[in-house]
Design a protein around this motif. Structure first.
Motif, PDB file in Angstrom:
ATOM      1  N   UNK A 300       4.849   1.551   6.093  1.00  0.00           N
ATOM      2  CA  UNK A 300       4.355   2.888   6.371  1.00  0.00           C
ATOM      3  C   UNK A 300       5.489   3.840   6.179  1.00  0.00           C
ATOM      4  N   UNK A 301       5.828   3.619   4.588  1.00  0.00           N
ATOM      5  CA  UNK A 301       7.133   4.390   4.019  1.00  0.00           C
ATOM      6  C   UNK A 301       6.413   5.870   3.656  1.00  0.00           C
ATOM      7  N   UNK A 302       5.185   5.831   3.420  1.00  0.00           N
ATOM      8  CA  UNK A 302       4.616   7.278   3.187  1.00  0.00           C
ATOM      9  C   UNK A 302       3.701   7.756   4.107  1.00  0.00           C
ATOM     10  N   UNK A 303       3.831   8.836   4.910  1.00  0.00           N
ATOM     11  CA  UNK A 303       2.875   9.388   6.069  1.00  0.00           C
ATOM     12  C   UNK A 303       1.516   9.190   5.805  1.00  0.00           C
ATOM     13  N   UNK A 304       0.989   9.109   4.914  1.00  0.00           N
ATOM     14  CA  UNK A 304      -0.602   9.543   4.567  1.00  0.00           C
ATOM     15  C   UNK A 304      -1.029   7.832   4.289  1.00  0.00           C
ATOM     16  N   UNK A 305      -0.104   6.902   4.053  1.00  0.00           N
ATOM     17  CA  UNK A 305      -0.869   5.554   3.719  1.00  0.00           C
ATOM     18  C   UNK A 305      -0.139   4.665   4.391  1.00  0.00           C
ATOM     19  N   UNK A 306      -0.948   3.576   5.108  1.00  0.00           N
ATOM     20  CA  UNK A 306      -0.451   2.457   5.817  1.00  0.00           C
ATOM     21  C   UNK A 306      -0.976   1.241   4.865  1.00  0.00           C
TER      22      UNK A 306
END
Length: 324
Positions: A300-306
């Protein structure tokens, strides 16, 4: 939440998202690069064993570097020319005596740490082209190998103490690393003195751990189906601050949000990704469904993508509601 499903030829065992690009590793010994929209960019051969962990080191619009670790006992440092879509293995890191399980990159992006089945924690230079490290000391001699232009890199430091597999490494600051192990312990290491600072003993094997710079705490994945939150520097009361119980089988992976100090995800052999708020340990916020096999890795390093990978030979991209 909705998700994309990306198909592989074998288990998807490693994933890291950065700057709109997804780096993943597979049990068929290959690495893969995808766009965040699910467009496949590259299949990268080179390892001779299953990939167990991957991490971006540096990244910009034209050039990126990343590392992969494998059961073939090596870590490989790669350079990707984004504009030409060409990847080259620059360094093969040799020194572990058994397969590798995990890798962590320091926040300065100058160091990386690896752990695996030989129970040793090893520190390496993560620089691609520099001839010396940030302290001015010469980096160990590198020898030409049969891997084209790639060169052998040896570790800067080896730290011993764990009794079983090291399953996770997290840099908590420039000279401190937190490790998790199958030997039921979490350890804090000081890389300046080359020794152990403290140890936390759990009651089950730790399969993964994720440290958050936003709150200074650690979440862990274990064989008893629970996720636990630890404060590794606490000197008062129980080191376990919360226990999160909802999974019905082994928890294999955990990751904090990088933008919200209360949110994290966990992935389990029960085929589910769960999204949690650390203030509500009894019930997850969401169950992210789609996998038809064990969940082996998540990020989950980018807020909009898991993103998550599993034994169903798929990589799934879940679009969260979180914003920067």
């Amino acid at each position: 939440m909705w998700n994309n499903c990306l198909l592989y030829d074998d288990w998807v065992s490693a994933v890291h998202l950065k700057g709109g690009w997804i780096l993943s590793g597979c049990y068929d010994n290959t690495l893969h690069l995808w766009s965040a929209e699910g467009k496949h960019r590259l299949t990268i051969p080179g390892h001779t064993g299953p990939i167990k962990a991957v991490a971006w080191v540096t990244h910009d619009d034209t050039l990126a570097t990343f590392v992969s670790v494998s059961h073939d006992q090596t870590a490989m440092l790669w350079e990707w020319n984004v504009s030409t879509n060409a990847v080259e293995c620059i360094h093969v890191c040799r020194g572990h005596e058994r397969g590798l399980e995990c890798v962590g990159i320091s926040r300065s992006e100058s160091r990386m740490a690896t752990g695996g089945f030989d129970t040793k924690l090893k520190i390496w230079s993560a620089a691609i082209h520099e001839a010396s490290d940030e302290g001015g000391e010469s980096v160990p001699k590198r020898l030409k190998t049969e891997h084209g232009k790639s060169q052998v890199r040896t570790p800067l430091m080896t730290l011993k103490g764990h009794k079983e597999v090291i399953s996770a490494v997290n840099w908590t600051d420039s000279s401190e690393i937190c490790t998790a192990s199958w030997d039921h312990t979490l350890r804090l290491w000081d890389t300046e003195i080359g020794g152990i600072k403290s140890e936390i003993v759990g009651n089950k094997s730790f399969f993964d751990a994720s440290w958050s710079p936003l709150n200074g705490t650690l979440i862990t994945a274990s064989a008893d189906r629970h996720v636990r939150l630890y404060d590794p520097r606490s000197n008062e009361g129980s080191l376990v601050k919360s226990t999160f119980t909802s999974h019905t089988q082994w928890v294999q992976c955990v990751r904090w949000s990088t933008t919200d100090g209360h949110l994290f995800v966990s992935g389990s052999y029960d085929h589910l990704i769960k999204l949690w708020d650390s203030r509500s340990p009894k019930v997850p916020l969401f169950d992210l469904k789609g996998h038809e096999g064990k969940v082996l890795c998540c990020d989950w390093s980018e807020p909009e993508l898991i993103v998550s990978g599993g034994s169903d030979n798929t990589l799934r991209i879940f679009h969260s509601n979180q914003r920067k």
